[in-house]
Scaffold this motif. Structure first.
Motif, mmCIF file in Angstrom:
data_model
loop_
_atom_site.group_PDB
_atom_site.id
_atom_site.type_symbol
_atom_site.label_atom_id
_atom_site.label_comp_id
_atom_site.label_asym_id
_atom_site.label_seq_id
_atom_site.Cartn_x
_atom_site.Cartn_y
_atom_site.Cartn_z
ATOM 1 N N MET A 23 0.827 -1.207 0.000
ATOM 2 C CA MET A 23 0.000 0.000 0.000
ATOM 3 C C MET A 23 0.860 1.256 0.000
ATOM 4 O O MET A 23 0.560 2.225 -0.701
ATOM 5 N N GLN A 24 1.936 1.244 0.758
ATOM 6 C CA GLN A 24 2.814 2.404 0.777
ATOM 7 C C GLN A 24 3.584 2.533 -0.534
ATOM 8 O O GLN A 24 3.901 3.638 -0.965
ATOM 9 N N GLY A 25 3.880 1.423 -1.170
ATOM 10 C CA GLY A 25 4.513 1.481 -2.488
ATOM 11 C C GLY A 25 3.604 2.133 -3.516
ATOM 12 O O GLY A 25 4.065 2.901 -4.369
ATOM 13 N N LEU A 26 2.315 1.841 -3.435
ATOM 14 C CA LEU A 26 1.357 2.511 -4.325
ATOM 15 C C LEU A 26 1.309 4.010 -4.053
ATOM 16 O O LEU A 26 1.256 4.818 -4.985
ATOM 17 N N ALA A 27 1.325 4.378 -2.779
ATOM 18 C CA ALA A 27 1.318 5.806 -2.440
ATOM 19 C C ALA A 27 2.583 6.488 -2.946
ATOM 20 O O ALA A 27 2.528 7.594 -3.501
ATOM 21 N N LEU A 28 3.720 5.840 -2.781
ATOM 22 C CA LEU A 28 4.976 6.423 -3.267
ATOM 23 C C LEU A 28 5.019 6.493 -4.786
ATOM 24 O O LEU A 28 5.574 7.438 -5.349
ATOM 25 N N LEU A 59 7.819 11.860 4.544
ATOM 26 C CA LEU A 59 8.173 11.521 5.919
ATOM 27 C C LEU A 59 7.064 10.747 6.614
ATOM 28 O O LEU A 59 7.331 9.800 7.362
ATOM 29 N N ILE A 60 5.813 11.117 6.376
ATOM 30 C CA ILE A 60 4.691 10.407 6.990
ATOM 31 C C ILE A 60 4.639 8.963 6.508
ATOM 32 O O ILE A 60 4.438 8.039 7.304
ATOM 33 N N ILE A 61 4.843 8.741 5.218
ATOM 34 C CA ILE A 61 4.831 7.374 4.680
ATOM 35 C C ILE A 61 5.932 6.550 5.323
ATOM 36 O O ILE A 61 5.713 5.412 5.744
ATOM 37 N N PHE A 62 7.114 7.115 5.461
ATOM 38 C CA PHE A 62 8.210 6.376 6.079
ATOM 39 C C PHE A 62 7.954 6.116 7.563
ATOM 40 O O PHE A 62 8.209 5.022 8.060
ATOM 41 N N ILE A 63 7.440 7.107 8.283
ATOM 42 C CA ILE A 63 7.199 6.946 9.720
ATOM 43 C C ILE A 63 6.138 5.885 9.983
ATOM 44 O O ILE A 63 6.276 5.072 10.906
ATOM 45 N N VAL A 64 5.081 5.860 9.171
ATOM 46 C CA VAL A 64 4.044 4.844 9.350
ATOM 47 C C VAL A 64 4.617 3.459 9.104
ATOM 48 O O VAL A 64 4.376 2.518 9.877
ATOM 49 N N TRP A 65 5.399 3.290 8.049
ATOM 50 C CA TRP A 65 6.011 1.986 7.786
ATOM 51 C C TRP A 65 6.938 1.579 8.927
ATOM 52 O O TRP A 65 6.922 0.436 9.378
ATOM 53 N N HIS A 66 7.741 2.501 9.406
ATOM 54 C CA HIS A 66 8.685 2.198 10.478
ATOM 55 C C HIS A 66 7.944 1.811 11.759
ATOM 56 O O HIS A 66 8.349 0.878 12.458
ATOM 57 N N HIS A 67 6.857 2.488 12.067
ATOM 58 C CA HIS A 67 6.068 2.163 13.253
ATOM 59 C C HIS A 67 5.517 0.740 13.173
ATOM 60 O O HIS A 67 5.607 -0.021 14.141
ATOM 61 N N TYR A 68 4.952 0.379 12.043
ATOM 62 C CA TYR A 68 4.429 -0.972 11.888
ATOM 63 C C TYR A 68 5.536 -2.018 11.924
ATOM 64 O O TYR A 68 5.376 -3.088 12.500
#
Length: 81
Positions: A23-28, A59-68
């Motif tokens: 999902m984050q790859g699609l957003a990126l 930064l938000i996309i990276f922080i969400v991935w890192h949190h999970y």
């Protein structure tokens, strides 16, 4: 627990992080071309105020991935009812 629940418990972190990464790859994939086009069009993009939301979104996309990733692999988070 049943055998299927034990199997799911073992593979859940990898599956969940894989789906989240997709999902984050699609957003990126939607955000990066916008940033590259913006940098090409504007003469000095680093001083323009409109560049800030794009950087914050990265930064938000990276922080969400890192949190999970931290929650799944270090805390062994598993959803239950």
């Amino acid at each position: 627990m049943s055998r299927k629940a034990d199997l799911l418990t073992g593979y859940f972190p990898n599956i969940y992080l894989g789906v989240t990464s997709l999902m984050q790859g699609l957003a990126l994939s939607q955000l990066v071309p916008i940033i590259l086009t913006y940098i090409d069009i504007i003469q000095d993009p680093w001083r323009n105020i409109h560049f800030i939301p794009l950087v914050i979104m990265l930064l938000i996309i990276f922080i969400v991935w890192h949190h999970y990733a931290i929650s799944i692999f270090y805390l062994r988070w598993f959803p239950n009812i």
